[in-house]
Design a protein around this motif. Structure first.
Motif, PDB file in Angstrom:
ATOM      1  N   ASP A 109      16.829 -12.276   6.757  1.00 41.48           N
ATOM      2  CA  ASP A 109      17.662 -12.004   5.661  1.00 41.48           C
ATOM      3  C   ASP A 109      16.830 -12.005   4.276  1.00 41.48           C
ATOM      4  O   ASP A 109      17.152 -10.873   3.333  1.00 41.48           O
ATOM      5  N   TYR A 110      14.733 -11.833   3.906  1.00 45.82           N
ATOM      6  CA  TYR A 110      14.829 -10.775   2.628  1.00 45.82           C
ATOM      7  C   TYR A 110      13.340 -10.466   3.168  1.00 45.82           C
ATOM      8  O   TYR A 110      13.195 -10.412   3.838  1.00 45.82           O
ATOM      9  N   TRP A 111      13.369  -9.827   2.923  1.00 47.76           N
ATOM     10  CA  TRP A 111      12.091  -8.539   2.704  1.00 47.76           C
ATOM     11  C   TRP A 111      11.618  -7.951   1.599  1.00 47.76           C
ATOM     12  O   TRP A 111      12.174  -7.809   0.632  1.00 47.76           O
ATOM     13  N   GLY A 112       9.965  -7.634   1.765  1.00 48.09           N
ATOM     14  CA  GLY A 112       9.295  -6.874   1.080  1.00 48.09           C
ATOM     15  C   GLY A 112       9.466  -5.968   0.976  1.00 48.09           C
ATOM     16  O   GLY A 112      10.075  -5.187   1.645  1.00 48.09           O
ATOM     17  N   GLN A 113       8.685  -5.593  -0.451  1.00 47.03           N
ATOM     18  CA  GLN A 113       9.188  -4.059  -0.169  1.00 47.03           C
ATOM     19  C   GLN A 113       7.812  -2.909   0.029  1.00 47.03           C
ATOM     20  O   GLN A 113       7.859  -1.831   0.315  1.00 47.03           O
ATOM     21  N   GLY A 114       7.162  -3.483   1.160  1.00 47.38           N
ATOM     22  CA  GLY A 114       5.615  -2.992   1.544  1.00 47.38           C
ATOM     23  C   GLY A 114       4.459  -2.248   1.178  1.00 47.38           C
ATOM     24  O   GLY A 114       4.671  -2.559  -0.169  1.00 47.38           O
ATOM     25  N   THR A 115       3.655  -2.372   1.847  1.00 46.81           N
ATOM     26  CA  THR A 115       2.427  -1.941   1.347  1.00 46.81           C
ATOM     27  C   THR A 115       1.864  -1.162   2.413  1.00 46.81           C
ATOM     28  O   THR A 115       2.040  -1.113   3.248  1.00 46.81           O
ATOM     29  N   GLN A 116       0.605  -0.122   2.439  1.00 46.80           N
ATOM     30  CA  GLN A 116       0.388   0.706   2.758  1.00 46.80           C
ATOM     31  C   GLN A 116      -0.936   0.428   3.799  1.00 46.80           C
ATOM     32  O   GLN A 116      -1.271   0.253   2.957  1.00 46.80           O
ATOM     33  N   VAL A 117      -0.891   0.916   4.901  1.00 46.67           N
ATOM     34  CA  VAL A 117      -1.786   0.511   5.800  1.00 46.67           C
ATOM     35  C   VAL A 117      -2.666   1.951   6.253  1.00 46.67           C
ATOM     36  O   VAL A 117      -1.346   2.509   6.858  1.00 46.67           O
ATOM     37  N   THR A 118      -3.470   2.387   5.869  1.00 49.70           N
ATOM     38  CA  THR A 118      -3.918   3.772   6.147  1.00 49.70           C
ATOM     39  C   THR A 118      -5.026   3.234   7.411  1.00 49.70           C
ATOM     40  O   THR A 118      -6.388   3.144   6.708  1.00 49.70           O
ATOM     41  N   VAL A 119      -5.451   3.960   8.572  1.00 48.38           N
ATOM     42  CA  VAL A 119      -6.417   3.707   9.544  1.00 48.38           C
ATOM     43  C   VAL A 119      -7.037   5.496   9.393  1.00 48.38           C
ATOM     44  O   VAL A 119      -6.773   6.169  10.345  1.00 48.38           O
ATOM     45  N   SER A 120      -7.789   5.818   9.197  1.00 49.62           N
ATOM     46  CA  SER A 120      -8.992   6.665   9.641  1.00 49.62           C
ATOM     47  C   SER A 120      -9.936   6.766  10.697  1.00 49.62           C
ATOM     48  O   SER A 120     -10.170   6.201  11.109  1.00 49.62           O
ATOM     49  N   SER A 121      -9.696   8.127  11.755  1.00 52.67           N
ATOM     50  CA  SER A 121     -10.006   7.754  12.954  1.00 52.67           C
ATOM     51  C   SER A 121     -11.603   8.250  11.958  1.00 52.67           C
ATOM     52  O   SER A 121     -11.647   9.179  11.257  1.00 52.67           O
TER      53      SER A 121
END
Length: 121
Positions: A109-121
């Motif tokens: 029903d409810y959502w947050g705004q999101g947070t970026q996760v970046t995994v480098s190789s």
């Protein structure tokens, strides 16, 4: 109702991150909660869910990610270990009124705004 995610960032392959989702305006002990992620050009994917006495994970993160909650802090966590480049995405937390654990985005029903996760190789 407000959900605020934090804890995202840039990490090298094999590293760890812990995401937090602070929930306000909701009776936290009765919720179902989940983490989703969405990579560019891909559909939103359910990653992990938690409710009273149960949790579940999508196969690609099982054994690497752990979802948990702290009712005293009204916060849901996602501990991510052994991160891979394919884990790169925006991560969202979501809650539902019922004590439900599922990985379908339509159930929440409810959502947050999101947070970026970046995994480098």
């Amino acid at each position: 109702v407000q959900l605020v995610e934090s804890g995202g960032g840039l990490v090298q392959e094999g590293g760890s991150l812990r995401l937090s989702c602070a929930v306000s305006g909701f009776q936290f002990d009765r919720v179902g909660a989940a983490w989703f992620r969405q990579a560019p050009g891909k559909e939103r994917e359910g990653v992990a869910c938690i409710s009273i006495g149960q949790n579940d994970y999508t196969d690609s993160v099982r054994g690497r990610f752990t979802i948990s909650s702290d009712s005293a802090k009204d916060t849901v966590y996602l501990q991510m270990n052994s991160l891979k480049p394919e884990d790169t995405a925006v991560y969202f937390c979501a809650i539902t009124y019922t004590a439900y654990c599922g990985l379908g985005f339509w159930d929440y029903d409810y959502w947050g705004q999101g947070t970026q996760v970046t995994v480098s190789s």
